[in-house]
Design a protein around this motif. Structure first.
Motif: not given
Length: 513
Positions: A382-389
């Motif tokens: 899985s790959f996550i982009g942490w948005g505001q962080m």
């Protein structure tokens, strides 16, 4: 919708000679490079490349990218899935626009957002007409209470980074930035935030209030015709919202009661959506528009099991094994959880239960109040982009972190993706020269090329006969440096693939001493 005709391949280059003889060459994709004078030359003829500060350009072959944000890798790649990382730096200092980097954080391709748009959002690889394309949103973002509402349009580009077409909303409103999905029918699904008059007295607001209605549009990409539309206010009541009403002088601004942020196709062809401000995910009948089920929020059709509750979420998708995944922010107007996470749930549509399967958490247990993405990779990771962080993380199927990195702390990327991509730019490689210690340092890059394995510099006395000297070096990142002995009249660089085949050749640039 009229598509942009395919332009012929061009090799024309303009070579401009500036003050003191510095050679500035411009390539057909907006790239620029400089022939820099000997750094020991103190004469008035020594030119200075345009710059935001007195330092050297980050890339001598592309001084226009001086302020491209750095990508820092904190957990080096270990057993990662194949592919590149797709980001959209959109805050802080530096350039904004769609950016591809490799697992080491080195740029592969970047394009500055053109005026009058201010940001690019949701940059990813999709399929259009059975061919890989890049898609992203361009426009401006406004809104109240820190909630972004976009006004813009979507770009589709081919493997040469040529714009194929732009997709715009049907009607008078503009497309919102939160999602853009190309379907197997070559249509596009996306959201429009439509401000409509609405009596808000039941919620304590004005009788002449305004509601932001979440509208799904499906547009035939080739023709621009609308083939489907769905409006949230016809199916989701405003009392399901957790969002506070605008108050005081802002009372007549649109109330963003729903805040939809993802739309996609379920395995059966019906729609699944996420709405941040109702803490709800929904399945929508594609033919009737009826809500088939609600997951989460105030009126959930499912009993939510232990550790399966979510709030202020983004990016609701079905996974290959039939489970569902989302980015559970856990924070927004209120903070419901100490950290954000990628959350996987199993839904039993007969028993109406939602069961926790697994979660993916940043090593620092980041909490992202806005934005974010969570996607399954081809190998089950899985790959996550942490948005505001401004972080991104790749996980193995068992939750082990196998890559972690971030943009500068003052930056952010609405989403982050990983995908395989083969780019073949139509312009020439960019070249920068500097005479140092009696030799020529050759700096060369090719924005967007994914096949370059090594570079070869050739030199000589005439632009068309550059055989007096030749040197090769393996590609070391976005820009590679080679050294040519002595100070020949001209230098040119060849991009080579792993077999030694020439992929492209720069302009021949004069050496200025």
């Amino acid at each position: 919708m009229t598509e942009t005709p395919t332009p012929p391949r061009t090799s024309r280059r303009n070579v401009l000679f500036g003050v003191g003889g510095a050679a500035l060459f411009t390539v057909a994709g907006g790239g620029a490079g400089y022939a820099l004078a000997d750094t020991d030359d103190k004469s008035d003829a020594t030119p200075a490349a345009p710059a935001a500060d007195a330092g050297q350009p980050k890339f001598r072959s592309r001084p226009d990218l001086r302020t491209l944000p750095d990508v820092t890798i904190t957990v080096p790649a270990n057993g990662t899935a194949p592919g590149h990382i797709f980001l959209t730096p959109a805050s802080g200092t530096g350039l904004w626009g769609p950016l591809i980097v490799d697992d080491k954080g080195s740029p592969i391709w970047f394009r500055k957002v053109p005026d009058p748009a201010t940001v690019a959002i949701d940059f990813k690889v999709q399929q259009y007409r059975n061919k890989p394309v890049l898609t992203w949103w361009e426009g401006t973002i406004g809104g109240t209470g820190g909630q972004g509402v976009g006004q813009g349009e979507f770009v589709i580009a081919d493997t040469s980074y040529r714009e194929i077409t732009r997709v715009r909303a049907f009607g008078t409103e503009q497309a919102d930035q939160h999602d853009f999905v190309i379907t197997p029918r070559n249509t596009a699904l996306f959201w429009v935030y439509d401000p409509v008059p609405f009596d808000l007295t039941a919620q304590g607001g004005p009788v002449d209030g305004v509601l932001h209605d979440g509208v799904i549009q499906e547009i035939d990409i080739a023709t621009g015709k609308r083939v489907f539309e769905w409006r949230a206010r016809d199916h989701i009541k405003i009392d399901e919202s957790y969002a506070p009403l605008p108050q005081g002088d802002s009372a007549h601004l649109p109330w963003d009661y729903f805040h939809p942020n993802s739309v996609g196709l379920d395995a059966d062809g019906h729609l699944i959506i996420s709405a941040r401000h109702t803490w709800g995910c929904y399945k929508i009948n594609k033919k009737t528009g009826d809500v088939m089920w609600r997951l989460g929020g105030k009126k959930s059709d499912f009993t939510i099991g232990p550790n399966a509750n979510f709030s202020w979420q983004h990016d609701f998708r079905r996974r290959r094994d039939g489970s569902y995944g989302m980015f559970d922010n856990g924070a927004g107007v209120t903070k419901e959880r100490e950290y954000s996470r990628g959350l996987v749930l199993k839904l039993d549509e007969q028993a109406k239960t939602a069961t926790f399967v697994k979660e993916f958490v940043h090593p620092d247990k980041l909490s992202a109040p806005t934005q974010g993405s969570f996607r399954e990779l081809a190998d089950g990771g899985s790959f996550i982009g942490w948005g505001q962080m401004p972080h991104f993380t790749e996980f193995a199927p068992d939750g082990t972190v196998r890559l972690n990195g971030h943009l500068p702390k003052d930056n952010q990327s609405y989403r982050a993706y990983k995908a395989e991509w083969a780019g073949e730019p139509l312009d020439q490689p960019a070249l920068g020269l500097a005479v140092e210690g009696g030799n020529v340092t050759v700096s060369v890059s090719w924005n967007g090329s994914t096949k370059v394995a090594k570079w070869r510099a050739r030199a000589g006395g005439q632009p068309r006969a550059l055989t007096a000297a030749s040197v090769e070096a393996a590609r070391t990142g976005f820009e590679t440096r080679l050294q040519v002995t002595g100070t020949p009249e001209y230098v040119v660089a060849d991009a080579l693939d792993a077999t030694g085949k020439v992929l492209g050749t720069s302009s021949a640039i004069p050496v200025r001493v």
